[in-house]
Design a protein around this motif. Sequence first.
Motif, mmCIF file in Angstrom:
data_model
loop_
_atom_site.group_PDB
_atom_site.id
_atom_site.type_symbol
_atom_site.label_atom_id
_atom_site.label_comp_id
_atom_site.label_asym_id
_atom_site.label_seq_id
_atom_site.Cartn_x
_atom_site.Cartn_y
_atom_site.Cartn_z
ATOM 1 N N LEU A 238 1.054 -1.217 0.009
ATOM 2 C CA LEU A 238 -0.167 -0.081 0.114
ATOM 3 C C LEU A 238 0.869 1.290 0.061
ATOM 4 O O LEU A 238 1.965 1.280 0.280
ATOM 5 N N GLU A 239 0.310 2.479 -0.427
ATOM 6 C CA GLU A 239 0.922 3.703 -0.336
ATOM 7 C C GLU A 239 0.474 4.540 0.417
ATOM 8 O O GLU A 239 -0.602 5.445 -0.108
ATOM 9 N N PRO A 240 0.614 4.706 1.755
ATOM 10 C CA PRO A 240 0.247 5.587 2.792
ATOM 11 C C PRO A 240 0.426 6.893 2.662
ATOM 12 O O PRO A 240 1.523 7.310 1.995
ATOM 13 N N LEU A 241 -0.436 7.731 2.657
ATOM 14 C CA LEU A 241 -0.377 9.438 2.599
ATOM 15 C C LEU A 241 -0.566 9.946 3.798
ATOM 16 O O LEU A 241 -1.616 9.345 4.820
ATOM 17 N N PRO A 242 -0.183 11.251 4.185
ATOM 18 C CA PRO A 242 -0.789 11.588 5.605
ATOM 19 C C PRO A 242 -2.128 11.853 5.627
ATOM 20 O O PRO A 242 -2.667 12.269 4.759
ATOM 21 N N ALA A 243 -2.748 11.072 6.775
ATOM 22 C CA ALA A 243 -4.106 11.236 6.782
ATOM 23 C C ALA A 243 -4.903 12.666 6.926
ATOM 24 O O ALA A 243 -5.867 12.703 6.400
ATOM 25 N N ALA A 244 -4.176 13.462 7.422
ATOM 26 C CA ALA A 244 -4.953 14.762 7.692
ATOM 27 C C ALA A 244 -5.183 15.579 6.346
ATOM 28 O O ALA A 244 -5.853 16.305 6.343
ATOM 29 N N ASP A 245 -4.200 15.097 5.284
ATOM 30 C CA ASP A 245 -4.374 15.530 4.049
ATOM 31 C C ASP A 245 -5.166 15.211 2.946
ATOM 32 O O ASP A 245 -5.691 15.399 2.051
ATOM 33 N N HIS A 246 -5.746 13.837 3.629
ATOM 34 C CA HIS A 246 -6.699 13.027 2.677
ATOM 35 C C HIS A 246 -8.079 12.593 3.476
ATOM 36 O O HIS A 246 -8.426 11.546 3.267
ATOM 37 N N PRO A 247 -8.981 13.850 3.671
ATOM 38 C CA PRO A 247 -10.094 13.552 4.394
ATOM 39 C C PRO A 247 -11.062 12.485 3.619
ATOM 40 O O PRO A 247 -12.039 11.903 4.153
ATOM 41 N N GLU A 248 -10.831 12.500 2.138
ATOM 42 C CA GLU A 248 -11.981 11.740 1.288
ATOM 43 C C GLU A 248 -11.563 10.222 1.742
ATOM 44 O O GLU A 248 -12.367 9.400 1.192
ATOM 45 N N LEU A 249 -10.499 9.880 2.306
ATOM 46 C CA LEU A 249 -10.286 8.602 2.709
ATOM 47 C C LEU A 249 -10.709 8.187 3.982
ATOM 48 O O LEU A 249 -10.348 7.090 4.523
ATOM 49 N N LEU A 250 -11.425 8.778 4.515
ATOM 50 C CA LEU A 250 -11.724 8.672 6.158
ATOM 51 C C LEU A 250 -13.183 8.866 6.272
ATOM 52 O O LEU A 250 -13.755 9.808 5.623
ATOM 53 N N ALA A 251 -13.693 8.473 7.086
ATOM 54 C CA ALA A 251 -15.192 8.786 7.648
ATOM 55 C C ALA A 251 -15.216 10.158 8.253
ATOM 56 O O ALA A 251 -14.045 10.420 8.685
ATOM 57 N N PRO A 252 -16.040 10.860 8.197
ATOM 58 C CA PRO A 252 -16.091 12.143 8.755
ATOM 59 C C PRO A 252 -15.717 12.210 10.232
ATOM 60 O O PRO A 252 -14.849 13.151 10.569
ATOM 61 N N PRO A 253 -16.314 11.417 11.217
ATOM 62 C CA PRO A 253 -15.432 11.387 12.717
ATOM 63 C C PRO A 253 -14.278 11.238 12.743
ATOM 64 O O PRO A 253 -13.553 11.752 13.393
ATOM 65 N N VAL A 254 -13.713 10.310 11.719
ATOM 66 C CA VAL A 254 -12.524 10.090 11.825
ATOM 67 C C VAL A 254 -11.263 11.108 11.150
ATOM 68 O O VAL A 254 -10.403 11.498 12.021
ATOM 69 N N GLY A 255 -11.810 11.794 10.344
ATOM 70 C CA GLY A 255 -11.207 12.955 9.711
ATOM 71 C C GLY A 255 -11.086 14.368 10.855
ATOM 72 O O GLY A 255 -10.147 14.684 10.863
ATOM 73 N N ASP A 256 -12.287 14.306 11.665
ATOM 74 C CA ASP A 256 -12.381 15.273 12.598
ATOM 75 C C ASP A 256 -11.307 15.188 13.574
ATOM 76 O O ASP A 256 -10.786 16.002 14.189
ATOM 77 N N ALA A 257 -11.272 13.745 14.234
ATOM 78 C CA ALA A 257 -10.462 13.408 15.324
ATOM 79 C C ALA A 257 -9.046 13.713 14.582
ATOM 80 O O ALA A 257 -8.169 14.048 15.672
ATOM 81 N N ILE A 258 -8.478 13.298 13.504
ATOM 82 C CA ILE A 258 -7.008 13.155 13.097
ATOM 83 C C ILE A 258 -6.845 14.566 13.084
ATOM 84 O O ILE A 258 -5.712 14.889 13.584
#
Length: 185
Positions: free
Chosen positions: A14-34
């Motif tokens: 897999l090719e991980p990317l910084p999670a904070a920069d990719h909210p489209e790859l996260l459920a909304p509550p996860v993106g908010d928490a990140i």
Amino acid sequence: MSQQLLNSGVAGRLEPLPAADHPELLAPPVGDAIRSLDLDAYVAAIDPEYADTENLCAHYDVPLDASINAVVVRGTRAGVEKHVVCMTPADRRVDVNGLVRKKLNARKASFAPMDYAVDATGMEYGGITPVGVPEDWPIWVDAAAADVPWVCIGSGIRGSKLFLPGADLLKLPGAERVDDLARPN
């Protein structure tokens, strides 16, 4: 990508990317928490068909010993319900009727119904993660999960996985290290 994550081999193919920069790859509550927590988190897109742990590990070469599952448990006593998220290595199972039931001070404990877990977390079944769960839910992290240098966990959706240092699980609100939370399968 973090050099430590890259060197760990946890991400497999897999090719991980910084999670904070990719909210489209996260459920909304996860993106908010990140965004609100100080986590060294990365996210990688996956085919949702491979979201389940064994399939993910086989298809993307993610090591099973770095795959940590989130299990939502519901305990009841005298009509009062309590919920907890238990984080355990994929090759172990949560001691629901022993340690978890006693620690919740519940008369009865069981896995939370899928519909309830999905509605309460705002996440997809098969992608539920402790990052972004309701604030009143404790998060119990098996010592074996907290001690893994990098872990692969759900992202709130089936179409991606989250990577973070195992110790960062203990930075989550309500998180607590619990020895012997899980037993080998």
